[in-house]
Design a protein around this motif. Structure first.
Motif, mmCIF file in Angstrom:
data_model
loop_
_atom_site.group_PDB
_atom_site.id
_atom_site.type_symbol
_atom_site.label_atom_id
_atom_site.label_comp_id
_atom_site.label_asym_id
_atom_site.label_seq_id
_atom_site.Cartn_x
_atom_site.Cartn_y
_atom_site.Cartn_z
ATOM 1 N N GLN A 176 2.617 5.076 10.813
ATOM 2 C CA GLN A 176 3.278 4.182 11.818
ATOM 3 C C GLN A 176 3.421 4.812 13.204
ATOM 4 N N THR A 177 3.579 6.304 13.269
ATOM 5 C CA THR A 177 3.698 7.054 14.443
ATOM 6 C C THR A 177 2.845 8.002 14.411
ATOM 7 N N GLU A 205 1.010 -1.454 -0.115
ATOM 8 C CA GLU A 205 0.062 -0.091 -0.034
ATOM 9 C C GLU A 205 0.967 1.262 -0.008
ATOM 10 N N THR A 206 0.695 2.122 -0.814
ATOM 11 C CA THR A 206 1.316 3.420 -1.033
ATOM 12 C C THR A 206 0.965 4.442 0.197
ATOM 13 N N ILE A 207 1.676 5.340 0.510
ATOM 14 C CA ILE A 207 1.212 6.471 1.295
ATOM 15 C C ILE A 207 -0.206 7.229 1.084
ATOM 16 N N GLY A 208 -0.815 7.275 2.113
ATOM 17 C CA GLY A 208 -2.375 7.963 1.751
ATOM 18 C C GLY A 208 -2.711 8.701 2.914
ATOM 19 N N CYS A 209 -3.726 9.653 2.789
ATOM 20 C CA CYS A 209 -4.190 10.442 3.959
ATOM 21 C C CYS A 209 -5.881 11.000 3.355
ATOM 22 N N THR A 210 -6.362 11.021 4.309
ATOM 23 C CA THR A 210 -7.917 11.813 4.079
ATOM 24 C C THR A 210 -7.917 12.820 5.228
ATOM 25 N N GLY A 227 8.810 3.562 6.100
ATOM 26 C CA GLY A 227 8.438 4.462 5.031
ATOM 27 C C GLY A 227 7.186 5.050 5.412
ATOM 28 N N LYS A 228 6.537 4.894 6.521
ATOM 29 C CA LYS A 228 5.219 5.436 6.864
ATOM 30 C C LYS A 228 5.617 6.313 8.237
#
Length: 807
Positions: free
Chosen positions: A222-223, A202-207, A255-256
């Motif tokens: 992750q944090t 899964e790539t990096i994402g945000c809503t 990476g996240k």
């Protein structure tokens, strides 16, 4: 004494009686959601009236922004808003060195740097609009390698970093030169590692959604709590104005960690649009603008007495930071000092520099600097074994640390079964038999590594806290902010709570982190969740259980000390007046305690701070309360006609204390080995003008099932006295030695030692043809290290058997 004659520690040493849940293959508490597709990942989040974002990225490695014309994008039907650097708080941010704007202001510094962003009705419209934004650039000279960045008069990536040095430190502990003068054997060499991308499914994402002046972010981070602090800084907001909710995370691997701009840009778009916005990286963007592993040029010199005792270690590390810093400063620190907790060095010295280049920013990756250190130091130890005429496992056993050892940096080792790991890995791979009867073109090698179980990196705190609440239906809720990144951490924490409470794991829930609702936490980093958060959960569950038994004592008329909980029921003995044994379901006790005059819920609060020290500027200090170890051995076969490498077998034995859930632990070791094989053999890009030529999986080869060797996975019998039920971390360590042992096994097979990752057939082919391009770099001198661009013809291999390797 040969390796085969060395005794293996018997089972059960130091291990206290453990609840039967501990050490059992408990089913993951998120298994059903994931296999049925009900788990909600970042791209699955849906909010009413939600828009979708896209980012405009720099095509140049270094350029001045002359102008940005957004008019054509704004006129495209379906576009709601466009933002540029002018719409930001103009505040630089970063985990250790603030050097990154949310959107570029005045200048771009790498191919992929964020310049503008669009929010539109769907992803396709957003991407089309992004293509319509016209940016006029003045292209500037760029530094595209360590050598270019360090050259006299080189252009500066950041004006406030003279010489392009982002960070620098060093030390000499114990008087290195005096110990080298007393050494009978000295080996040295220089090794270069490569960028490695996380390759998460899964790539990096945000809503993002704003409610008045407050933003809520649903992020696959992750944090969550650390990310919240950085996002607030980048947005120019007080901390109270930012809420972060962790979604499911489809692989993190470092990476996240919240060091990229994706979530900040998403929040900017949502604020400007007045509607929720979702922004998810494409795979190409993940390769262009995430934070891959830091390439390091690592020079190491080791000294030994003639009977094999290590005397001194001297290293110089130059690391390619890329354009922005993120966590690279901490990664460099780990790569410099952590390896010294493996062996009884008399003296150590280091000089480490983190160098800005106009290349993609780098950052945290599973292993956090250890694999780069092992890549160099592990091969130097292999060279030393050959020079000394001592078998590698025996040389390791002669020098390995034990429980009670203290490293030159004051790393205090509480539990350590490294020697057991070495013996068992050698046994699993069949070391003695394969050494006795060698097969042509096959080679054998061994490596070891050490990792932390949490580390004091972010202020003088590496703790966790948890709340355990028992419910009137007999279940328990564990409220903790550490989160889950696919490793099974929530299951492990549920297992710890269930073991303390005496209820089934299926009756324990662990909600996902929400900075508004869960306790503060640093998150999934530094292999800390089982050890640090596990201790907090165990203490919270202990307190909840004590309160449960106190309540049951009043209800069942038995002393609390005589009661126990098993399978969700409180049990008590027969009474003094002939009454029979008593029992009551946990839920009934909780309900009765609540529904009475002055009733109270049964809740436990627990906290734990890693018993460690905050290291000083030279990285001196006991950085963790518990250290985990691994020994790995590999057998490879090299095709003499082509140089192609096939890894036949790999044995890994880890010391992670008590193994709480064997399948989860085995999965972590197997996955780490796979990533180590990718780093060693296949993962790289061809570069042109500061960027990967084709940033996708067709060119970036992750290891597949066909590459995986026969695996022998084992765990040392070990007990960490400060860990929950004796456990410590395991998530990262098995990756660390893999590239080094593959390289050393190749050298054992065909006499060619590779100095630059990855270990390709081409490099080995030329190395076997001594004197041809890319071969014959003596081990005792620093090989010529190419720029980041792909070397042609291949470099980085030498003939073992020349100056430093008597094979």
């Amino acid at each position: 004494m040969s390796t085969a004659e060395l005794p293996i520690a018997p089972l059960g040493l130091g291990r206290a009686a453990l609840p039967r849940i501990v050490g059992s293959p408990v089913e993951r508490i998120d298994a059903v959601e994931k296999v049925t597709g009900r788990a909600v990942y970042a791209a699955d989040s849906r909010l009413p009236r939600m828009l979708h974002g896209a980012v405009v990225r720099s095509p140049h490695a270094c350029a001045r922004i002359i102008s940005i014309d957004t008019s054509r994008a704004e006129r495209l039907p379906g576009v709601h808003t466009v933002v540029t650097g002018a719409d930001t708080a103009r505040v630089k941010w970063g985990a250790f060195r603030p050097d990154l704007y949310p959107l570029a202001i005045g200048r771009v510094r790498y191919v992929g740097d964020e310049v503008a962003a669009v929010a539109a009705r769907d992803p396709e419209t957003a991407r089309r609009a992004a293509e319509l934004i016209h940016v006029e650039y003045e292209v500037l000279p760029a530094v595209l390698s360590l050598d270019e960045a360090l050259a006299e008069g080189a252009p500066l990536v950041h004006d406030d970093a003279p010489g392009n040095v982002a960070h620098e430190f060093g030390f000499d502990r114990g008087g290195v030169e005096a110990w080298f003068d007393r050494s009978d054997v000295v080996v040295e060499g220089t090794w270069q590692s490569e960028r490695q991308w996380h390759g998460s499914i899964e790539t990096i994402g945000c809503t993002a959604e704003w409610t008045r002046d407050r933003v809520s972010l649903w992020v696959n981070t992750q944090t969550p709590f650390l990310a919240r602090q950085r996002y607030a800084t980048a947005l120019g907001l007080p901390l109270r104005a930012v809420r972060v909710v962790q979604t499911e995370v489809g692989g993190g691997f470092g990476g996240k960690s919240g060091d990229d701009n994706t979530s900040v840009i998403c929040a900017l778009l949502a604020r400007r649009a007045g509607r929720p916005v979702q922004l998810v990286n494409t795979r190409e963007e993940e390769f262009l603008a995430s934070r891959p592993r830091i390439p390091m040029r690592y020079t190491v010199r080791l000294g030994f007495t003639e009977d094999g005792l290590v005397t001194a270690k001297d290293i110089e590390v130059v690391a390619d930071n890329g354009a922005y810093t993120g966590k690279a400063q901490a990664v460099l620190g780990a790569a410099t000092v952590r390896h010294d907790a493996l062996f009884n060095y008399r003296a150590v010295r280091a000089h480490s520099r983190l160098i800005y280049t106009n290349l993609e920013p780098t950052g945290a990756f599973r292993g956090f600097g250890n694999p780069s250190a092992d890549w160099a130091v592990g091969q130097a130890w292999d060279l030393a074994a050959a020079r000394l005429g001592i078998d590698v496992p025996d040389l390791f056993l002669l020098n390995a640390v034990e429980s009670g050892s203290v490293s030159p940096h004051n790393h205090k080792i509480t539990s350590c079964e490294l020697k057991q790991c070495i013996r068992r890995a050698a046994q699993a791979i069949g070391w003695q038999a394969k050494r006795a009867e060698r097969t042509p073109h096959r080679g054998l090698a061994m490596g070891v590594s050490v990792h932390v179980s949490g580390r004091r990196s972010f202020g003088d705190y590496d703790g966790s806290s948890a709340i355990v609440r028992l419910t009137e239906d007999g279940r328990a809720t564990v409220i903790v902010g550490e989160g889950e990144i696919g490793t099974g951490a929530r299951t492990t924490l549920a297992q710890i709570a269930a073991a303390e409470l005496g209820i089934p794991v299926a009756d324990v829930s662990v909600p996902r982190p929400d900075t508004d609702l869960t306790t503060h936490a640093l998150g999934a980093l530094a292999s800390r969740v089982t050890y640090v958060a596990g201790n907090a959960v165990q203490r919270a569950a202990q307190q909840a259980c004590e309160r449960l038994l106190d309540a049951a004592a009043r209800q069942l008329d038995r002393p609390a000390a005589q009661l126990w909980v098993e399978d969700g029921t409180v049990h008590g003995p027969a009474g003094p007046d002939g009454e029979g044994p008593v029992s009551a379901p946990v839920g009934a006790v909780v309900r009765a305690e609540l529904y009475r005059p002055g009733g109270e819920p049964i809740v436990g609060l627990g906290s734990f701070d890693n018993p460690s020290e905050f290291p000083d500027g030279s990285r001196y200090g006991n950085e963790s309360g518990a250290y985990n170890f691994v020994a790995e051995a590999a057998e490879v076969e090299v095709d003499p006609a082509t140089g192609a490498v096939r890894v036949l077998e790999l044995a890994a034995v880890a010391d992670c204390g008590t193994v709480l859930n064997p399948p989860l632990a085995e999965g972590q070791v197997e996955g780490a080995i796979a990533q180590g094989l990718g780093m060693a053999l296949t993962e790289r890009f061809h570069w042109q003008e500061g960027a990967p030529v084709r940033p996708n999986f067709s060119d970036y080869k992750l290891p597949t099932a066909g590459v995986m060797p026969k695996l022998h996975i084992g765990f040392a019998d070990s007990y960490e006295p400060t860990g929950p039920f004796g456990a410590k971390g395991v998530g990262e360590i098995a990756l660390d030695p893999v590239p080094s042992i593959i390289a050393s096994a190749v050298a054992d097979a065909v006499g060619v030692r590779v100095h630059e990752l990855p270990i390709t057939a081409e490099k080995i082919y030329w190395g076997m043809r001594n004197g041809e391009p890319g071969a014959a770099v003596p081990v005792t001198s620093a090989p010529a290290v190419p720029a980041v661009q792909d070397p042609s013809p291949p470099a980085g291999a030498d003939r073992a058997g020349q100056e430093g390797d008597p094979r």
